[in-house]
Design a protein around this motif. Structure first.
Motif, PDB file in Angstrom:
ATOM      1  N   TYR A 176       0.548  -1.077   0.012  1.00 35.74           N
ATOM      2  CA  TYR A 176       0.423  -0.113   0.214  1.00 35.74           C
ATOM      3  C   TYR A 176       0.337   1.233   0.442  1.00 35.74           C
ATOM      4  O   TYR A 176       2.408   1.116   0.371  1.00 35.74           O
ATOM      5  N   GLU A 177       0.592   2.025  -0.986  1.00 35.43           N
ATOM      6  CA  GLU A 177       1.368   3.742  -0.436  1.00 35.43           C
ATOM      7  C   GLU A 177       1.627   4.006   1.124  1.00 35.43           C
ATOM      8  O   GLU A 177       0.519   4.038   1.560  1.00 35.43           O
ATOM      9  N   ASP A 178       2.754   4.614   1.087  1.00 33.60           N
ATOM     10  CA  ASP A 178       2.855   5.524   2.683  1.00 33.60           C
ATOM     11  C   ASP A 178       2.044   6.450   2.284  1.00 33.60           C
ATOM     12  O   ASP A 178       2.300   7.146   1.606  1.00 33.60           O
ATOM     13  N   GLN A 179       1.397   6.380   3.160  1.00 29.79           N
ATOM     14  CA  GLN A 179       0.409   8.228   3.554  1.00 29.79           C
ATOM     15  C   GLN A 179       0.752   8.322   4.457  1.00 29.79           C
ATOM     16  O   GLN A 179       1.240   7.452   5.718  1.00 29.79           O
ATOM     17  N   PRO A 180       0.145   9.728   5.002  1.00 29.72           N
ATOM     18  CA  PRO A 180       0.181   9.767   6.768  1.00 29.72           C
ATOM     19  C   PRO A 180      -0.845   9.207   7.182  1.00 29.72           C
ATOM     20  O   PRO A 180      -1.920   8.987   6.780  1.00 29.72           O
ATOM     21  N   SER A 184      -3.236   4.150   8.344  1.00 28.62           N
ATOM     22  CA  SER A 184      -1.831   4.428   6.300  1.00 28.62           C
ATOM     23  C   SER A 184      -0.720   3.419   7.248  1.00 28.62           C
ATOM     24  O   SER A 184      -0.923   2.363   6.801  1.00 28.62           O
ATOM     25  N   SER A 265      -3.904   2.296  -2.937  1.00 28.68           N
ATOM     26  CA  SER A 265      -4.102   3.125  -1.671  1.00 28.68           C
ATOM     27  C   SER A 265      -4.672   2.739  -0.501  1.00 28.68           C
ATOM     28  O   SER A 265      -5.090   2.270  -0.550  1.00 28.68           O
ATOM     29  N   ARG A 268      -8.588   5.559   4.523  1.00 29.76           N
ATOM     30  CA  ARG A 268      -8.549   6.520   4.625  1.00 29.76           C
ATOM     31  C   ARG A 268      -9.456   6.514   6.220  1.00 29.76           C
ATOM     32  O   ARG A 268      -9.500   7.639   6.859  1.00 29.76           O
TER      33      ARG A 268
END
Length: 381
Positions: A176-180, A184, A265, A268
């Motif tokens: 998975y994309e590294d998101q804040p 995540s 993604s 969230r």
């Protein structure tokens, strides 16, 4: 008998001292399990069995009302630098403009299949996949999801060298994309743990799962083993339950190449995350007994270790060696997990690591218990 009695008499009598004994025991057990898991990955080379194979592939993507994702994915699939491949998009009861968009894609490589309804007794995702597999013209199938993004135009090409005569299944990796944000970070760490365990097991000839976002197998093998039967009605399992059906110690390869990754993604919102994890974890009840036993031992050892440490810490009934030993364990784990994460192309945050390890040890098993009792789990409405 006498030795056993002497050992029992030698145990400390105060409860916290007994718990301290348990703590030391579970530190040893957990470290042993971690070492057994990561050792094959540290030794594993990313060099495929052959570098000259280039069989045609059928790339299959199932989508349910994901027109925006398809608009992002299709250019990446059409840009793949490979000799011979087709793209099969299966539109599962779409009402959002996906059909119109796919009709606008002008390419002889693309085949669009519309699924207007799902027959009784079939999970929609598995029914859609089955239609795509049946329509595939090539022996090798490469699967991903509509919300995934191949990291490179060499994605298909990276799988080709592993397609030897004996190989029937190729496991890919899909971070998975590294998101804040906390969700995540939880998703990224859980995905890393999952990748470590299933690739390590596969390296040892005991594959038990893959990820449907990045997996390849032979069309003939799918049909030879009965497809998704007898779990065609189960929500999920189009990757892990299928892998358990078709894998053998000698027919499975793992694609560790950096060009092979597909990224998604993370969720969230907590509601979406809990729904997703419940769907994933609910499949575990259908695992083979040996796989469930291994999962239980690993999860219970990890969870009990953290619970012992926290109890001793907050009850102030501890010695400095407990904190030092646990801190050393976390430090060593962090170093090796960081190295493996780099090798797998997955994000790893050292600062978040202790908290993520705690959540993984206690929170996720509780979600697993919840998933065993939740009904009406769906792929998508």
């Amino acid at each position: 008998m006498n030795i056993t009695i002497l050992w029992l008499l030698s145990l400390p009598t105060k409860p916290y001292r007994v718990l301290e004994y348990f703590f030391y025991t579970f530190v040893f057990l957990h470290f042993s399990l971690i070492a057994q898991t990561i050792a094959p990955l540290l030794r594993k080379s990313s060099t495929p069995r052959s570098s000259t194979l280039s069989p045609p592939f059928s790339v299959i993507v199932c989508a349910h009302n994901e027109v925006e994702n398809l608009k992002k994915l299709m250019p990446l699939l059409l840009a793949q630098q490979y000799v011979h491949f087709e793209i099969i998009i299966v539109l599962d009861r779409c009402t959002d403009g996906s059909v119109a968009f796919m009709q606008s894609v002008n390419s002889a490589q693309v085949l669009t299949i519309e699924v207007p309804a799902v027959p009784s007794g079939f999970n929609p995702k598995k029914y859609a996949l089955t239609q795509g597999i049946n329509a595939a013209r090539n022996e090798w199938l490469l699967l991903t999801d509509a919300d995934c993004r191949p990291v490179s135009d060499q994605w298909i090409a990276s799988f080709a060298p592993y397609t030897s005569e004996k190989t029937e299944l190729i496991l890919g990796i899909s971070p998975y994309e590294d998101q804040p944000g906390l969700i995540s970070q939880i998703t990224a760490y859980e995905t890393l743990q999952t990748a470590i365990h299933y690739t390590s097991a596969a390296c040892q000839g005991r594959a038990y799962m893959g990820v449907g976002r990045n997996i390849a197998y032979r069309k003939s093998t799918f049909h030879k083993t009965g497809g998704f039967h007898p779990f065609e009605a189960v929500v999920g399992g189009d990757d892990d339950l299928l892998v358990q059906k078709i894998t053998t110690p000698h027919n499975t390869a793992i694609n560790f190449k950096s060009d092979s990754l597909t990224y998604s993604s993370p969720e969230r919102k907590w509601k979406g995350y809990l729904k997703q994890k419940t769907r994933h974890l609910s499949v575990g009840k259908h695992y083979q007994p040996a796989v469930k036993t291994a999962h239980f031992i690993r999860a219970s050892t990890h969870g009990v270790l953290w619970l012992c440490f926290l109890y001793l810490l907050f009850s102030f009934q501890y010695s400095s060696r407990i904190i030092v030993l646990f801190g050393l364990l976390i430090l060593v784990k962090g170093v090796f997990f960081k190295k493996i994460a780099n090798n797998l192309g997955m994000p790893f945050n050292r600062i978040w690591f202790p908290l993520m390890d705690l959540i993984y040890a206690i929170f996720l098993p509780l979600l697993g218990v919840r998933a065993m009792f939740v009904k009406n789990i769906r792929w998508k409405k």
